[in-house]
Design an enzyme around this catalytic site. Structure first.
Site, PDB file in Angstrom:
ATOM      1  N   ARG A   1       0.846  -1.187   0.000  1.00 23.33           N
ATOM      2  CA  ARG A   1       0.000   0.000   0.000  1.00 23.33           C
ATOM      3  C   ARG A   1       0.880   1.235   0.000  1.00 23.33           C
ATOM      4  NH1 ARG A   1       1.890   3.447   3.939  1.00 23.33           N
ATOM      5  NH2 ARG A   1       1.571   2.710   6.073  1.00 23.33           N
TER       6      ARG A   1
ATOM      7  N   GLU B   1      -6.020   7.408   7.460  1.00 26.17           N
ATOM      8  CA  GLU B   1      -4.988   8.272   8.054  1.00 26.17           C
ATOM      9  C   GLU B   1      -4.455   9.303   7.047  1.00 26.17           C
ATOM     10  OE1 GLU B   1      -2.009   6.307  10.535  1.00 26.17           O
ATOM     11  OE2 GLU B   1      -0.520   7.610   9.612  1.00 26.17           O
TER      12      GLU B   1
ATOM     13  N   ARG C   1      -5.309   5.731   0.726  1.00 26.12           N
ATOM     14  CA  ARG C   1      -4.375   4.611   0.838  1.00 26.12           C
ATOM     15  C   ARG C   1      -4.703   3.709  -0.344  1.00 26.12           C
ATOM     16  NH1 ARG C   1      -1.841   3.829   5.990  1.00 26.12           N
ATOM     17  NH2 ARG C   1      -1.067   5.887   6.605  1.00 26.12           N
TER      18      ARG C   1
ATOM     19  N   CYS D   1       1.396  11.245   8.848  1.00 30.62           N
ATOM     20  CA  CYS D   1       2.389  10.839   9.841  1.00 30.62           C
ATOM     21  C   CYS D   1       3.786  10.883   9.210  1.00 30.62           C
ATOM     22  CB  CYS D   1       2.099   9.425  10.330  1.00 30.62           C
ATOM     23  SG  CYS D   1       3.238   8.900  11.630  1.00 30.62           S
TER      24      CYS D   1
ATOM     25  N   THR E   1       6.198   9.167   9.768  1.00 31.20           N
ATOM     26  CA  THR E   1       6.783   7.825   9.590  1.00 31.20           C
ATOM     27  C   THR E   1       6.511   7.287   8.187  1.00 31.20           C
ATOM     28  OG1 THR E   1       4.768   6.715  10.366  1.00 31.20           O
ATOM     29  CG2 THR E   1       6.467   7.232  12.033  1.00 31.20           C
TER      30      THR E   1
ATOM     31  N   ARG F   1       4.082   0.701   2.374  1.00 29.78           N
ATOM     32  CA  ARG F   1       4.303  -0.422   3.273  1.00 29.78           C
ATOM     33  C   ARG F   1       3.914  -1.670   2.503  1.00 29.78           C
ATOM     34  NH1 ARG F   1       3.039  -3.863   7.710  1.00 29.78           N
ATOM     35  NH2 ARG F   1       0.766  -3.736   7.628  1.00 29.78           N
TER      36      ARG F   1
ATOM     37  N   ARG G   1       4.303  -6.842  12.791  1.00 29.01           N
ATOM     38  CA  ARG G   1       3.034  -6.426  13.400  1.00 29.01           C
ATOM     39  C   ARG G   1       2.165  -7.670  13.568  1.00 29.01           C
ATOM     40  NH1 ARG G   1       1.224  -0.744  10.210  1.00 29.01           N
ATOM     41  NH2 ARG G   1       3.252   0.290  10.445  1.00 29.01           N
TER      42      ARG G   1
ATOM     43  N   GLU H   1      -1.399  -2.635  12.926  1.00 29.16           N
ATOM     44  CA  GLU H   1      -0.795  -1.959  14.063  1.00 29.16           C
ATOM     45  C   GLU H   1      -1.509  -2.276  15.364  1.00 29.16           C
ATOM     46  OE1 GLU H   1      -0.757   2.167  12.931  1.00 29.16           O
ATOM     47  OE2 GLU H   1       1.256   2.331  13.696  1.00 29.16           O
TER      48      GLU H   1
HETATM   49  P1  ADP Z   1      -1.258   0.101   7.060  1.00 22.75           P
HETATM   50  O1  ADP Z   1      -2.429   0.450   6.178  1.00 22.75           O
HETATM   51  O2  ADP Z   1      -0.364   1.239   7.391  1.00 22.75           O
HETATM   52  O3  ADP Z   1      -0.510  -1.085   6.536  1.00 22.75           O
HETATM   53  P2  ADP Z   1      -2.084  -1.587   9.274  1.00 22.75           P
HETATM   54  O4  ADP Z   1      -0.788  -2.227   9.586  1.00 22.75           O
HETATM   55  O5  ADP Z   1      -2.994  -1.247  10.400  1.00 22.75           O
HETATM   56  O6  ADP Z   1      -1.929  -0.240   8.465  1.00 22.75           O
HETATM   57  O7  ADP Z   1      -2.865  -2.592   8.274  1.00 22.75           O
HETATM   58  C1  ADP Z   1      -4.139  -2.215   7.810  1.00 22.75           C
HETATM   59  C2  ADP Z   1      -4.947  -3.461   7.524  1.00 22.75           C
HETATM   60  O8  ADP Z   1      -4.294  -4.209   6.481  1.00 22.75           O
HETATM   61  C3  ADP Z   1      -5.026  -4.409   8.727  1.00 22.75           C
HETATM   62  O9  ADP Z   1      -6.320  -4.997   8.740  1.00 22.75           O
HETATM   63  C4  ADP Z   1      -4.026  -5.482   8.413  1.00 22.75           C
HETATM   64  O10 ADP Z   1      -4.366  -6.713   8.990  1.00 22.75           O
HETATM   65  C5  ADP Z   1      -4.146  -5.557   6.901  1.00 22.75           C
HETATM   66  N1  ADP Z   1      -2.949  -6.130   6.277  1.00 22.75           N
HETATM   67  C6  ADP Z   1      -1.704  -5.605   6.246  1.00 22.75           C
HETATM   68  N2  ADP Z   1      -0.866  -6.431   5.585  1.00 22.75           N
HETATM   69  C7  ADP Z   1      -1.610  -7.502   5.167  1.00 22.75           C
HETATM   70  C8  ADP Z   1      -1.323  -8.699   4.428  1.00 22.75           C
HETATM   71  N3  ADP Z   1      -0.107  -8.969   3.958  1.00 22.75           N
HETATM   72  N4  ADP Z   1      -2.342  -9.569   4.208  1.00 22.75           N
HETATM   73  C9  ADP Z   1      -3.586  -9.307   4.661  1.00 22.75           C
HETATM   74  N5  ADP Z   1      -3.926  -8.194   5.363  1.00 22.75           N
HETATM   75  C10 ADP Z   1      -2.943  -7.308   5.608  1.00 22.75           C
HETATM   76  N1  DAR Z   2       0.636   7.496  16.559  1.00 27.96           N
HETATM   77  C1  DAR Z   2       1.824   7.309  15.856  1.00 27.96           C
HETATM   78  C2  DAR Z   2       1.939   6.045  15.038  1.00 27.96           C
HETATM   79  C3  DAR Z   2       3.164   6.046  14.198  1.00 27.96           C
HETATM   80  C4  DAR Z   2       3.200   5.021  13.096  1.00 27.96           C
HETATM   81  N2  DAR Z   2       1.887   4.512  12.667  1.00 27.96           N
HETATM   82  C5  DAR Z   2       1.042   5.174  11.842  1.00 27.96           C
HETATM   83  N3  DAR Z   2       1.334   6.346  11.313  1.00 27.96           N
HETATM   84  N4  DAR Z   2      -0.116   4.616  11.585  1.00 27.96           N
HETATM   85  C6  DAR Z   2       2.960   7.414  16.880  1.00 27.96           C
HETATM   86  O1  DAR Z   2       3.654   8.431  16.848  1.00 27.96           O
HETATM   87  O2  DAR Z   2       3.149   6.467  17.669  1.00 27.96           O
END
Ligand code: ADP
Ligand code: DAR
Length: 372
Positions: free
Chosen positions: A128, A236, A240, A283, A285, A292, A324, A329
């Site tokens: 993503r 966020e 995305r 963010c 980060t 990611r 994770r 997260e």
């Molecule tokens: P981000 O959008 O920054 O990756 P999260 O880590 O919270 O934020 O992930 C968002 C959603 O995507 C969560 O439900 C997570 O379980 C799902 N997800 C992330 N990576 C995978 C993956 N490889 N396969 C299935 N679901 C995923």
């Molecule tokens: N609340 C943020 C989370 C940082 C990384 N994760 C994000 N952006 N979803 C912190 O400063 O802990």
């Protein structure tokens, strides 16, 4: 009790709070780099702005970064505080220029996990990117009407995308009363499938950063008919954009995202981007590639059947990977020690380097998992 925002005019309270956080939570980068003289040198208007940016890190002392940009100009306007935080998080030393390049070219040989081990032929893969449209404030500073205006703009773009032979699909809105409002059962099912994002109003970090205000207005998800190209609206970041599927060909997943992203970009105003920080995000980060890329890998040995993630996190860090839980997260490992593995770096690395790090790092982790 006065909210931390009410004390913004009285620098003393804010600086005292941050001094206490710095002592109690050394991992909070905002507190670590907050400079009282700099803060007090700002006029009232800039202090108000800066307080909104760092409010999440004050109200949630256990934050990692502790700040969310409210407008794309924040990264320049508050560089004395934000740059050291960004350098620290993204491991960019003071003697290195911060500069973001982009490269989506993966090797034609492809990164195929099944070629490494037949047991990796059906892995849950997701990549993503975060994107924000420069013409709007970032999510933390949006009003209910600007959130609805933004969603309307995207619904118009999706109406064209729906006709695309490769990425045609549907938009499911969370906005009450929307003509494409998702029903509760479908929303629950899409969350369970990891396709849709969860109710943001329960996230204290996002709440303090203003990002979850007016929930669920202006939020929704576009998903292709093939179910492997998804666009989150109003999470966020403004957008995305992701590709997610089960399989083993990381290169195909990556190209799918790139194709969908390029197709969507032609239908909407420009993304916020800078030479130094790449794609600008809420963010810090997520700056740079704002990418990611993750795999859900079963690592029962390294996670002690999912009971202990600390060891695997340390092992993964040596491979430039973050770990994770399967819910993303702040979640736990899944059954059989399934965890979410992804490269930590976002800024100063290209998209192709992230994909290479995910492939090579996951292969190395898999080999450690099966070492004995
Ligand atoms: P981000 O959008 O920054 O990756 P999260 O880590 O919270 O934020 O992930 C968002 C959603 O995507 C969560 O439900 C997570 O379980 C799902 N997800 C992330 N990576 C995978 C993956 N490889 N396969 C299935 N679901 C995923
Ligand atoms: N609340 C943020 C989370 C940082 C990384 N994760 C994000 N952006 N979803 C912190 O400063 O802990």
């Amino acid at each position: 009790m006065t909210s931390s925002l009410e004390t913004v005019g009285n620098g003393e309270d804010v600086t005292t709070q941050i001094r206490d956080i710095r002592a109690a939570q050394p991992g909070n980068l905002m507190a670590r780099y907050f400079d009282e003289a700099y803060y007090c040198s700002l006029d009232e208007a800039k202090r108000e702005r800066l307080h909104k940016i760092i409010r999440s890190g004050i109200e949630n002392p256990d934050s990692q970064m502790g700040a969310y940009a409210q407008n794309c100009t924040d990264y320049e306007d508050f560089e004395p505080l934000l740059e050291p935080m960004i350098r620290d998080y993204h491991n960019i030393s003071d003697d290195r220029l911060i500069a973001q390049e982009h490269d989506w070219a993966t090797p034609t040989s492809g990164y195929n996990l099944e070629g490494v081990d037949a047991r990796l032929k059906d892995v849950s893969m997701r990549v993503r990117v975060g994107r924000n449209i420069g013409a709007f404030p970032l999510p933390g500073a949006m009003t209910k009407s600007s959130r609805l205006e933004f969603e309307t703009l995207l619904i118009e773009a999706f109406s064209v995308l729906m006709e695309d032979p490769e990425f045609g699909g549907e938009y499911l809105s969370l906005t009450p009363g929307s003509s494409c409002e998702i029903d509760e059962e479908t929303y629950r099912r899409r969350i369970e499938a990891h396709q849709m994002f969860k109710d943001m109003s329960g996230d204290p970090y996002l709440e303090s950063g203003g990002i979850s205000s007016d929930w669920p207005y202006g939020r929704g998800m576009y998903i292709s008919g093939s179910q492997d190209f998804i666009v989150w609206v109003g999470e966020e970041d403004h957008l995305r954009v992701m590709s997610m599927k089960r399989g083993s060909d990381l290169s195909a997943l990556f190209s799918r995202l790139h194709g969908g992203l390029e197709t969507l970009a032609k239908l909407i105003p420009d993304f916020a981007h800078s030479e130094r920080y790449g794609y600008l995000t809420s963010c810090p980060t997520n700056l740079g590639s704002a990418m990611r890329a993750s795999l859900h890998l079963p690592l029962p040995n390294l996670t002690k059947e999912g009971r202990d993630l600390e060891h695997v996190k340390e092992t993964a860090l040596d491979l430039s990977l973050a770990v994770r839980g399967v819910g993303g997260e702040h979640s736990e490992a899944g059954e059989g020690g399934i965890v979410d593995i992804s490269p930590r770096a976002r800024l100063g690395v290209t998209e192709a380097e992230i994909m290479q790090c995910l492939y090579e790092g996951s292969v190395a982790l898999w080999s450690l998992e099966n070492a004995n």
